[in-house]
Every structure is written in structure tokens, then in C-alpha cells.
Design an enzyme around this catalytic site. Structure first.
Site, PDB file in Angstrom:
ATOM      1  N   THR A 188      10.319  95.209 -87.053  1.00 50.35           N
ATOM      2  CA  THR A 188      11.178  95.648 -88.151  1.00 50.35           C
ATOM      3  C   THR A 188      11.377  97.137 -88.355  1.00 50.35           C
ATOM      4  OG1 THR A 188       9.816  93.968 -89.282  1.00 50.35           O
ATOM      5  CG2 THR A 188      11.735  94.763 -90.430  1.00 50.35           C
ATOM      6  N   ASP A 219      10.563  87.080 -92.067  1.00 52.24           N
ATOM      7  CA  ASP A 219      10.652  87.488 -93.468  1.00 52.24           C
ATOM      8  C   ASP A 219      11.824  88.416 -93.746  1.00 52.24           C
ATOM      9  OD1 ASP A 219       9.358  90.588 -93.649  1.00 52.24           O
ATOM     10  OD2 ASP A 219       8.936  89.400 -91.848  1.00 52.24           O
ATOM     11  N   GLY A 239       5.673  93.461 -90.652  1.00 51.33           N
ATOM     12  CA  GLY A 239       4.395  92.913 -90.213  1.00 51.33           C
ATOM     13  C   GLY A 239       4.584  91.484 -89.757  1.00 51.33           C
ATOM     14  N   GLY A 241       5.690  88.059 -90.110  1.00 53.15           N
ATOM     15  CA  GLY A 241       6.672  87.421 -90.986  1.00 53.15           C
ATOM     16  C   GLY A 241       6.131  86.268 -91.790  1.00 53.15           C
TER      17      GLY A 241
END
EC number: 3.4.19.5
Lengths: 323, 326
Positions: A188, A219, A239, A241
């Protein structure tokens, strides 16, 4: 009060022995993206525009797991996702399963602004992208040699794991596989921003988890998990998900502030250090009052932040380097 | 502990002109589901199993908008989604974009238990379904003649709605018959199909679980995902409670409604009914939605700010209620 901005390029098990040539370009990129955001805020761009602009830039840089440079699915393909949220109106947009759209975060914004929906995915999202005339390319554009290598290592690790279970091997060093770049868990990119009037916005974008099953959603596009913004704060998480979803991480920071009266830093630290398992989560957040926090329970998180009073910082591990 | 409790819903936002025989059918289905849940709970089936069992029943029955009987996309196809959450460790599973899986909620459970992930969608989810050997059927199985008719009306209503917005005084050309004061999700209430089914349960051990399943919004764009598969929005369960929401997806997502109920209980110390009322009254702004919830203490509660919600609830001490209106 005053504006504030934070940027991240992923939290994870970033080895402190990360070679210089893997570290320096990313630090430089964070610095560069932060600067773009700062200049936009200084010219009074609305935070929603700022976070989109910065995340677009991060997506275009191949060193991070978003847009170009996205990690690969188990099938060797790219499936990108993103979300964006405006604190004032609490309008939001999200996309998943993109394979040809150059800037997922911009498509998420278009979902928010040009459709009656919040979240579009896979073929439907790709079709919408074409209707909107956004920039699309062949999906090979997003694939980098590093990620092909990461996928190969991840598949081998799975195979080693299976072997290990079948025949007990007294060789612990086998588990400690030397990650080619020490960061196969990187997930991410994101940006949060607040202007001097307390307007807040957040955006997050990713290629997801290396070797993920095709169709796996993490996420990042889930409002309340990877991204959240309201009138109190704006949060972008990174991090593992599955942990971030279960922990409704981004929403919880705001909820702790609102319902328990915690400060931004207290709320972020509570979520990261007390409410999620160690080694799984990092987040950046800004408050309506112009505060900024960057918190993580992993080894490191590529990050940077700046505030109107002149403070700025770019760092990876927990001993911050003040710029 | 307060004993078990269960609640089910068949969607929020009901046409006030819904024919009586349809209202009866709905109440019978809700009653049947409650009874199924009650026997399961009396035989000590864990909460997570009960919510799956009940939602499967609701998906299989064509009456509500999930599984068979799902609302149709703008293309006339069905794309189903669901999520399930187990309170004790907050394990969760979700699916979206299913076109052939007979029981989406069971696939969501398999994602939770048999995959390394929490959420699978579209062709990846369909592949996983085949690997897991769940029952699959043709997309046509899910499509009912009633919903084909509804889709046509929805498209017409959207066209009229669009005309109405042209600022040239086209009131005379607007089909005044369709002009209903009640709208949800941009559709007149007579055309809007309540979005979802759900079930929340607390078992005798005080374990909470929640499950939600839907075909989504009538006439939705292909690929549109609503609140039902989003953990924290349509579904949530933790040590304290289990929550399932229904209504306008955008409002539910913005409010992270299911998580909100649990958050005010946890962070503000509100009781279950207080938390439900607080969220419905203050977190939805102009949005229309409803929810059902149970607490670890064996309480059950529901709330909605729209015109009706198909629901039923029961507790171990003999309380049982099925309703549609206020």
C-alpha cells in the site's frame, strides 16, 4: 492550526539491512511526493485534491506496491485497488480488481463523484474506466522484474513450508529465507491531508498481497478499514489486510477520538499497539487541528510528514530522521 | 449469561402499499427462520453456525433480495455478495460478484475458514467456489419473473427521474403516477427492492455472530459493491455484540454502521438498545437504513429510520416477535 500532510509507502518487515539501492530511491520518492503535497496545500488546494494528487504520484513510482510496481497475484497478474474519502461530506469512492487503469485512486474518485455508488470492482470497474475515458494501458505496464522475483520467492516459500511440514527438517535457517529485497510484505501507499480550515481527506492505493488468490480484496478499498475521514481526522492504514479489516483500523482511530476523547496520537497508538497484533499494521493520520501522527507495529514503515509550521520528516524505522 | 437471542431481517424500506398477502408471506418466512434458529440454539449449535444456517434459508427462498430472488443488475444478471463474522476472535469472511454460487453466505464462511484471506470477489471467488466444491447453478436460477418486471420499472423510473431534473418545467411529461414521495436509493419505494437479508445470534455461551447476504441494488451498475460484504459497514461481530444492517448502502458505508453500534457500546459504555438508537438517530444523516443486533448478555434490538423493516426476533426466555412496520 495550519495544514498538515502525511504520506506512506507501506508498513512491513523492512529489514534494517535493506541495501542502499533499495532504500534510497524510496526515501527520495517519499520526499518527492511529500513535497508535491506540501506545494499543493500551500497553494490552497482542497485536501481531497491533494491526497489524490499525491497518491497518483506514488502509484506512478514503481518502487511501491501500487499502480506500477504492484505485487502480483498467484497467477502472475496485477489486480489493483484503492479508496478515497472526504472528511467534510464523508463521501467516499473505492475500486478493486483493476488491471489496466493507470491510476486507481482517480477512478475511485470518479466512482464517488460520477456514479450513485461507492464501490465498483473488476469488469464493472474496468468498463466504467473506459466510459470515463481515464488513462488505461496494457497490464504489463504495471509489472516490474522485482515483483516477478517476489512472486517466485513467495511461491518457493510456500513450497518450503509444505516440505517442512512433511519431513521435519532441523534446519531453522530454511525458514529465515533471505528475502531478495527484505520487503516482500510491503503493502500500500497512502496520503492524508488537512488544510488550515480543518478540511480532511484520505486516500489509499495498493496492488495487494504478493501471491494473493485472484479476486482477493484487502483492506485498502474497504472504507473504515484501510481508509477513513470525517470531521475529526483522516486515516490511511497499511499492513496485513486481513488484520486491518477485522480491526476496522481507520475507523477506530476516529471512534476513539470521538467516543473516548483521546487525542490523535493516543488514538493511533491505542489502535496500533493495543488493538492489533504486532507486526501487522501501520497508519498515518492527521487531525482537524493540524496534528499529524505516523504509527506502526511492524519493523518499519516508509513514511513522511510535514506541517505548516515547518516541521518535516522522512523515515523508515522508528528512530526518526528529522529533515 | 442471559441465554441465547436471535434476530433476522429481510431488508429495510418497505412499500407502504405492499399487498397484504405479500406481507403475510414475508412474516411467515421470518417466523419459519426464527423457529429454525430457535431449535438450533436449543440444541447448542454455536452462533456462527446458526447465522449461516438461517441466512442460507433466506437465500434459498425467493421472497427476499438474496440468493434466488436477488435484485438484478442493469444488465439483467445477478451478482450476489455476503459477509459473515464470528465475534469471539473477530474472524470474518466476505464474497462479492457471485453469479453461480447457490449460497453466497456459505462461500463467505469458507473464505473465512479455508482461505488465507478475508474477502474474495468475482471470478476469483467463483474459482474458489469450484475448488471448494460448493453447489453452483446457472445464473438464471437466481432470476425471478418478478425481479425482471421490477428491473424494467426501475429503468423507467430512472428515466423519469432524469427527465424531472431538466429545469424546463417538464412536469407535464413526468408520469405523475410514479411520483411517490417515498424514495430509497434513488428509486420510488414501489420499485426499490429492500436490499438484504441478515441474521445475528448470541448463543448460550455468550458468543455473538452476524451474517448478511444480498443481490444488491436493483438496476445497479455491473461490478457495484454495496455495504453487505463490507466488514464494519453491513456486518460486524465482536465480544460484545453482533450486528447486521440493511438499507441505503452508501449511507451505511459512510456511517460504518455495524461497527458503530459496537464502538459506542465499547467506547461509550452504551447498552445495546441505546447504541442501536444512537446510531440510527445520529449516524445516518439523510440516509435510510435499519439494523438488527444482539449482545453477549442475551439481549436483542433493532432500529430503522425508514418506512418499515422486515424483521423477527426471539430470546431464550420465550419472547418472540415478527414485524414489518413501526
Amino acid at each position: 492550526m495550519g495544514w498538515a500532510i502525511a504520506v506512506h509507502g507501506g508498513a512491513g518487515d523492512i529489514s534494517r539491512s535493506l541495501p542502499h539501492d533499495r532504500r534510497q530511491p524510496r526515501e527520495e520518492a517519499i520526499r518527492h511526493c511529500l513535497q508535491i503535497g506540501v506545494e499543493a496545500l500551500q497553494s490552497n488546494s482542497p485536501p481531497l485534491d491533494v491526497v489524490e494528487l499525491v497518491v497518483r504520484e506514488l502509484e506512478n513510482i514503481p518502487h511501491f506496491n501500487a499502480g506500477r510496481g504492484s505485487v502480483l497475484t498467484s497467477e502472475g497478474t496485477v489486480e489493483m485497488e484503492a479508496s478515497i474519502m472526504d472528511g467534510n461530506t464523508m463521501r467516499c469512492g473505492a475500486v478493486s480488481g483493476l488491471t489496466t487503469v493507470v491510476n486507481a485512486v482517480s477512478l475511485a474518485r470518479l466512482v464517488m463523484e460520477k456514479t450513485p455508488h461507492i464501490y465498483l470492482a473488476f469488469d464493472g470497474a474496468e468498463q466504467f474506466a473506459r466510459e470515463q475515458g481515464v488513462e488505461i494501458v496494457d497490464s504489463s505496464h504495471f509489472i516490474t522484474p522485482e515483483n516477478v522475483e517476489r512472486l517466485k520467492l513467495a511461491k518457493e516459500a510456500n513450497r518450503v513450508q509444505i516440505d517442512y511440514n512433511a519431513q521435519p527438517i532441523q534446519n531453522d535457517t530454511k525458514k529465515e529465507k533471505p528475502c531478495a529485497n527484505g520487503d516482500s510484505q510491503i503493502g500500500t501507499v497512502g496520503c492524508v491531508a488537512v488544510d488550515s480550515n480543518g478540511n480532511l481527506a484520505s486516500a489509499t492505493s495498493t496492488g495487494g498481497l504478493v501471491n494473493k488468490m485472484a479476486g482477493r480484496i484487502g483492506d485498502t478499498p474497504v472504507i473504515g478499514a484501510g481508509t477513513y475521514a470525517n470531521e475529526l481526522c483522516a486515516v490511511s492504514a497499511t499492513g496485513k489486510g486481513e488484520s486491518i479489516i477485522r480491526g476496522t483500523v481507520a475507523r477506530d482511530v476516529a471512534a476513539l477520538m470521538e467516543f473516548k476523547g483521546l487525542s490523535l496520537k493516543e488514538a493511533a497508538d491505542c489502535v496500533v499497539h493495543e488493538r492489533t497484533p504486532k507486526g501487522t499494521v501501520g497508519l498515518i493520520a492527521v487531525s482537524a487541528a493540524g496534528e499529524v501522527v505516523m504509527s506502526f507495529n511492524t519493523t518499519g514503515m516508509f513514511r513522511g510528514c510535514a506541517t505548516e509550521d515547518g516541521y518535516s520528516e522522512v523515515a523508515i524505522w522508528s528512530d526518526a530522521q528529522v529533515e | 449469561m442471559g441465554g441465547w437471542a436471535i434476530a433476522v431481517h429481510g431488508g429495510a424500506g418497505v412499500d407502504p402499499n405492499l399487498p397484504l398477502h405479500r406481507q403475510e408471506e414475508a412474516k411467515q418466512l421470518l417466523t419459519r427462520c426464527l423457529n429454525l434458529g430457535i431449535s438450533a440454539l436449543n440444541s447448542n449449535l454455536p452462533a456462527i453456525d446458526v447465522v449461516e444456517l438461517i441466512v442460507r434459508e433466506l437465500e434459498t427462498d425467493p421472497l427476499f433480495n438474496s440468493g434466488r430472488g436477488s435484485a438484478l443488475t442493469e444488465k439483467g444478471t445477478v451478482e450476489m455478495e455476503a459477509s459473515i463474522m464470528d465475534g469471539p476472535k473477530r474472524r470474518c469472511g466476505a464474497v462479492s460478484g457471485l453469479t453461480t454460487v447457490k449460497n453466497p453466505i456459505s462461500l463467505a464462511r469458507l473464505v473465512m475458514e479455508k482461505s488465507p484471506h478475508s474477502y474474495l470477489a468475482f471470478s476469483g471467488a467463483e474459482d474458489f467456489a469450484r475448488q471448494q466444491g460448493v453447489e453452483v447453478v446457472d445464473n438464471e436460477y437466481f432470476i425471478t419473473p418478478e425481479n425482471v418486471g421490477m428491473l424494467k420499472l426501475a429503468k423507467e423510473a430512472n428515466a423519469i427521474l432524469f427527465d424531472y431534473r431538466i429545469p424546463n418545467g417538464c412536469e407535464t411529461t413526468c408520469g405523475a403516477n410514479v411520483e411517490s414521495p417515498l424514495h430509497m436509493n434513488g428509486l420510488p419505494i414501489s420499485v426499490y427492492a429492500p436490499e438484504t437479508v441478515g441474521c445475528v445470534v448470541v448463543d448460550r455461551e455468550g458468543r455473538c455472530a452476524a451474517a448478511t447476504s444480498t443481490g444488491g441494488l436493483m438496476n445497479k451498475m455491473a461490478g457495484r459493491i454495496g455495504d453487505s460484504p463490507l466488514i464494519g459497514s453491513g456486518t460486524y461481530a465482536c465480544d460484545l455484540c453482533g450486528v447486521s444492517c440493511t438499507g441505503e448502502g452508501e449511507a451505511i458505508i459512510r456511517a460504518t454502521l455495524a461497527r458503530e453500534v459496537a464502538a459506542v457500546m465499547e467506547y461509550k459504555g452504551l447498552g445495546l438498545q441505546e447504541a442501536v438508537d444512537f446510531c440510527i438517530k445520529t449516524r445516518l444523516d439523510d440516509g435510510k437504513a435499519g439494523l438488527i443486533a444482539v449482545s453477549k448478555n442475551g439481549e436483542v434490538a433493532y432500529g430503522f429510520n425508514c418506512n418499515g423493516m422486515f424483521r423477527g426476533c426471539a430470546t431464550e426466555n420465550g419472547f418472540m416477535e415478527v414485524g414489518i412496520w413501526e
